[in-house]
Scaffold this motif. Structure first.
Motif, PDB file in Angstrom:
ATOM      1  N   GLY A  69       3.725  -6.762   7.220  1.00  8.83           N
ATOM      2  CA  GLY A  69       3.172  -6.041   6.064  1.00  8.83           C
ATOM      3  C   GLY A  69       1.348  -6.313   6.754  1.00  8.83           C
ATOM      4  O   GLY A  69       0.398  -5.799   5.961  1.00  8.83           O
ATOM      5  N   TYR A  70       1.170  -7.027   7.767  1.00 12.74           N
ATOM      6  CA  TYR A  70      -0.076  -7.259   8.573  1.00 12.74           C
ATOM      7  C   TYR A  70      -0.421  -6.327   9.380  1.00 12.74           C
ATOM      8  O   TYR A  70       0.412  -5.791  10.261  1.00 12.74           O
ATOM      9  CB  TYR A  70      -0.133  -8.865   8.841  1.00 12.74           C
ATOM     10  CG  TYR A  70      -0.233  -9.887   7.773  1.00 12.74           C
ATOM     11  CD1 TYR A  70      -1.385 -10.342   7.484  1.00 12.74           C
ATOM     12  CD2 TYR A  70       0.969 -10.397   7.416  1.00 12.74           C
ATOM     13  CE1 TYR A  70      -1.377 -11.280   6.177  1.00 12.74           C
ATOM     14  CE2 TYR A  70       1.115 -11.546   6.333  1.00 12.74           C
ATOM     15  CZ  TYR A  70      -0.160 -11.865   6.102  1.00 12.74           C
ATOM     16  OH  TYR A  70      -0.239 -12.846   4.957  1.00 12.74           O
ATOM     17  N   THR A  71      -1.818  -5.949   9.511  1.00  9.08           N
ATOM     18  CA  THR A  71      -2.291  -5.330  10.674  1.00  9.08           C
ATOM     19  C   THR A  71      -2.701  -6.453  11.665  1.00  9.08           C
ATOM     20  O   THR A  71      -3.387  -7.250  11.341  1.00  9.08           O
ATOM     21  CB  THR A  71      -3.400  -4.596  10.382  1.00  9.08           C
ATOM     22  OG1 THR A  71      -3.027  -3.382   9.393  1.00  9.08           O
ATOM     23  CG2 THR A  71      -4.105  -3.870  11.481  1.00  9.08           C
ATOM     24  N   ILE A 245      -7.106   0.722   3.508  1.00  6.12           N
ATOM     25  CA  ILE A 245      -7.762   2.253   3.544  1.00  6.12           C
ATOM     26  C   ILE A 245      -6.666   3.193   2.652  1.00  6.12           C
ATOM     27  O   ILE A 245      -7.165   3.826   1.667  1.00  6.12           O
ATOM     28  CB  ILE A 245      -7.854   2.869   4.802  1.00  6.12           C
ATOM     29  CG1 ILE A 245      -9.145   2.087   5.559  1.00  6.12           C
ATOM     30  CG2 ILE A 245      -7.957   4.380   4.751  1.00  6.12           C
ATOM     31  CD1 ILE A 245     -10.427   2.738   4.930  1.00  6.12           C
ATOM     32  N   TYR A 246      -5.505   2.914   3.095  1.00  3.54           N
ATOM     33  CA  TYR A 246      -4.198   3.849   2.275  1.00  3.54           C
ATOM     34  C   TYR A 246      -4.304   3.399   0.788  1.00  3.54           C
ATOM     35  O   TYR A 246      -3.974   3.890  -0.066  1.00  3.54           O
ATOM     36  CB  TYR A 246      -3.098   3.573   2.846  1.00  3.54           C
ATOM     37  CG  TYR A 246      -2.797   4.217   4.278  1.00  3.54           C
ATOM     38  CD1 TYR A 246      -2.023   5.126   4.545  1.00  3.54           C
ATOM     39  CD2 TYR A 246      -3.720   3.690   5.351  1.00  3.54           C
ATOM     40  CE1 TYR A 246      -1.965   5.506   5.784  1.00  3.54           C
ATOM     41  CE2 TYR A 246      -3.513   4.118   6.669  1.00  3.54           C
ATOM     42  CZ  TYR A 246      -2.768   5.257   7.015  1.00  3.54           C
ATOM     43  OH  TYR A 246      -2.328   5.688   8.045  1.00  3.54           O
ATOM     44  N   GLU A 247      -4.671   1.988   0.618  1.00  2.00           N
ATOM     45  CA  GLU A 247      -4.625   1.641  -0.975  1.00  2.00           C
ATOM     46  C   GLU A 247      -5.606   2.279  -1.700  1.00  2.00           C
ATOM     47  O   GLU A 247      -5.772   2.175  -2.924  1.00  2.00           O
ATOM     48  CB  GLU A 247      -4.739   0.248  -1.059  1.00  2.00           C
ATOM     49  CG  GLU A 247      -3.216  -0.459  -0.583  1.00  2.00           C
ATOM     50  CD  GLU A 247      -3.167  -2.032  -0.174  1.00  2.00           C
ATOM     51  OE1 GLU A 247      -2.234  -2.617  -0.052  1.00  2.00           O
ATOM     52  OE2 GLU A 247      -4.481  -2.443  -0.248  1.00  2.00           O
ATOM     53  N   LEU A 315       1.614   3.955   4.113  1.00  2.00           N
ATOM     54  CA  LEU A 315       1.675   4.869   2.876  1.00  2.00           C
ATOM     55  C   LEU A 315       2.668   4.098   2.089  1.00  2.00           C
ATOM     56  O   LEU A 315       2.252   3.877   0.855  1.00  2.00           O
ATOM     57  CB  LEU A 315       1.940   6.139   3.081  1.00  2.00           C
ATOM     58  CG  LEU A 315       1.879   7.244   1.841  1.00  2.00           C
ATOM     59  CD1 LEU A 315       0.413   7.023   1.352  1.00  2.00           C
ATOM     60  CD2 LEU A 315       2.400   8.480   2.187  1.00  2.00           C
ATOM     61  N   ASP A 316       4.029   3.788   2.361  1.00  2.00           N
ATOM     62  CA  ASP A 316       4.998   3.383   1.494  1.00  2.00           C
ATOM     63  C   ASP A 316       4.473   1.839   0.805  1.00  2.00           C
ATOM     64  O   ASP A 316       4.476   1.704  -0.332  1.00  2.00           O
ATOM     65  CB  ASP A 316       6.019   3.061   2.182  1.00  2.00           C
ATOM     66  CG  ASP A 316       6.892   4.331   2.501  1.00  2.00           C
ATOM     67  OD1 ASP A 316       6.605   5.387   1.897  1.00  2.00           O
ATOM     68  OD2 ASP A 316       7.713   4.345   3.397  1.00  2.00           O
ATOM     69  N   TRP A 317       3.666   1.183   1.442  1.00  2.00           N
ATOM     70  CA  TRP A 317       3.380  -0.090   1.102  1.00  2.00           C
ATOM     71  C   TRP A 317       2.063  -0.141   0.155  1.00  2.00           C
ATOM     72  O   TRP A 317       2.106  -0.664  -0.895  1.00  2.00           O
ATOM     73  CB  TRP A 317       2.630  -0.894   2.378  1.00  2.00           C
ATOM     74  CG  TRP A 317       2.061  -2.181   2.094  1.00  2.00           C
ATOM     75  CD1 TRP A 317       0.707  -2.192   1.438  1.00  2.00           C
ATOM     76  CD2 TRP A 317       2.695  -3.718   2.242  1.00  2.00           C
ATOM     77  NE1 TRP A 317       0.458  -3.745   1.433  1.00  2.00           N
ATOM     78  CE2 TRP A 317       1.485  -4.478   1.811  1.00  2.00           C
ATOM     79  CE3 TRP A 317       3.773  -4.124   2.625  1.00  2.00           C
ATOM     80  CZ2 TRP A 317       1.566  -5.745   1.521  1.00  2.00           C
ATOM     81  CZ3 TRP A 317       3.868  -5.272   2.585  1.00  2.00           C
ATOM     82  CH2 TRP A 317       3.035  -6.395   2.133  1.00  2.00           C
TER      83      TRP A 317
END
Length: 365
Positions: A69-71, A245-247, A315-317
């Motif tokens: 889950g980390y970048t 960003i997606y969040e 996106l799923d996250w």
């Protein structure tokens, strides 16, 4: 130490006379450093003027790891850290604290500086009643390190002030992060927080800004000064791999007074005839547009070509993060203030009107 009418003598003796304040920055509102895992010098990679683009590409370009889950940074010899000097205030004060920036007083990087000065002038004491929380803006707003860091900072402020509850002031994406914390650590939030003040927090997403960020990148400084900072395209390659960003994509289930849109003039050829149509993409339909626009997106990192398409794992996250925010409820006894502007234009829709699709843009308000 400076005094004002609201400042009592008790704090001068080391005892807090008021509730502590914790300032929480938004996206890109914290200094970010690259620290060698073994030996070498720590480098500021965000924000900086001199060598900004070079250091950014070498040290902070990242890939998302769906297993953790980390970048994670592409530079395997270093790690990304946020300095915690001056009780967390250093990282959110002047984002480029170099002598050059201070000499020319470049206001674009003076982030929480004026507010910190004002609070100190009113008698708040750094380390007793005034704290800051900067964090790695690449990461998800609900990821473990970000959540644990906020928990630790709240505990520190509570203890340092003699057991007083904390007043939170969050800016922009910082509000989303605190919403996640409130949902995941409700008991801790109730125990330590007295008031929560939000400044321009995009709880339902930031449609125009985020759509444009995923398609063309993002500039934190407009006009001539932008040439001294990280370039839009360079920033774009990082943001495509950032859960934060997606969040902040528009919440498709929110009852918008006007549905956010991406408007694109597109050329179609049929039976030898050319037609140019204006196509509209809402919060859900825009995903197909992102997928198409980023299908061939790639970067060259130290001689290696890396594909960076629209990331459906992220996106799923982000969908799960949105659900977490939707379930967040303010505990009884905590006061909440939401401050936002209505007189300034902000990007809501994004309108692309050029043959070079996704290269140039015009904001449609």
């Amino acid at each position: 130490m400076r005094f004002c009418p609201c400042f009592g003598s008790e704090e001068a003796k080391g005892v807090a006379d008021r509730d502590p304040v914790l300032l929480v920055s938004g996206m890109g509102g914290s200094i970010v450093n690259s620290k060698p895992k073994k030996f070498g010098f720590t480098t500021r990679v965000w924000v900086r003027l001199l060598l900004a683009d070079v250091e950014f590409r070498n040290k902070i370009w990242s890939l998302y790891n769906p297993q953790t889950g980390y970048t994670e940074t592409l530079d395997k010899k270093s790690e990304i850290v946020v300095p915690d000097d001056d009780h967390g205030l250093y990282a959110i004060d002047i984002l480029d604290p170099s002598w050059f920036t201070k000499c020319i007083h470049l206001t674009e990087v003076y982030h929480f500086h004026d507010m910190i000065d004002m609070l100190v002038g009113c008698g708040y004491n750094k380390g007793t009643t005034l704290f800051g929380y900067g964090y790695d803006f690449r990461q998800s707003n609900r990821i473990g390190k970000v959540m644990e860091g906020l928990k630790s900072k709240l505990e520190t402020a509570h203890k340092a002030s003699g057991g007083r509850k904390v007043n939170l002031i969050s800016h922009s994406m910082g509000g989303i992060m605190i919403s996640c914390f409130m949902s995941l650590y409700r008991d801790v939030f109730t125990k330590y927080v007295n008031k929560w003040i939000c400044l321009a927090c995009p709880f339902q997403g930031a449609p125009g800004c985020i759509n444009d960020s995923l398609l063309t990148g993002l500039e934190f400084v407009d006009g001539f000064q932008s040439y001294f900072f990280v370039k839009r395209w360079t920033m774009h390659q990082l943001l495509v791999e950032c859960p934060s960003i997606y969040e902040m994509l528009a919440n498709p289930y929110y009852e918008w007074k006007k549905q956010p849109e991406i408007l694109v003039w597109r050329k179609h050829t049929k039976d030898g005839d050319n037609n140019i149509n204006l196509e509209s993409y809402g919060p859900t339909q825009s995903i197909s547009l992102f997928e198409e626009a980023l299908r061939d997106n790639e970067v060259n990192y130290k001689g290696k070509t890396i594909s960076l398409p629209f990331n459906f794992d992220i996106l799923d996250w982000a969908v799960e993060t949105r659900q977490l925010i939707a379930n967040a409820k303010l505990p009884d006894g905590v006061c909440f203030y939401n401050i936002y502007g209505t007189s300034l234009d902000t990007p809501f829709d994004v309108w692309y009107v050029t043959k070079l699709l996704f290269r140039k843009k015009k904001v449609h308000l």
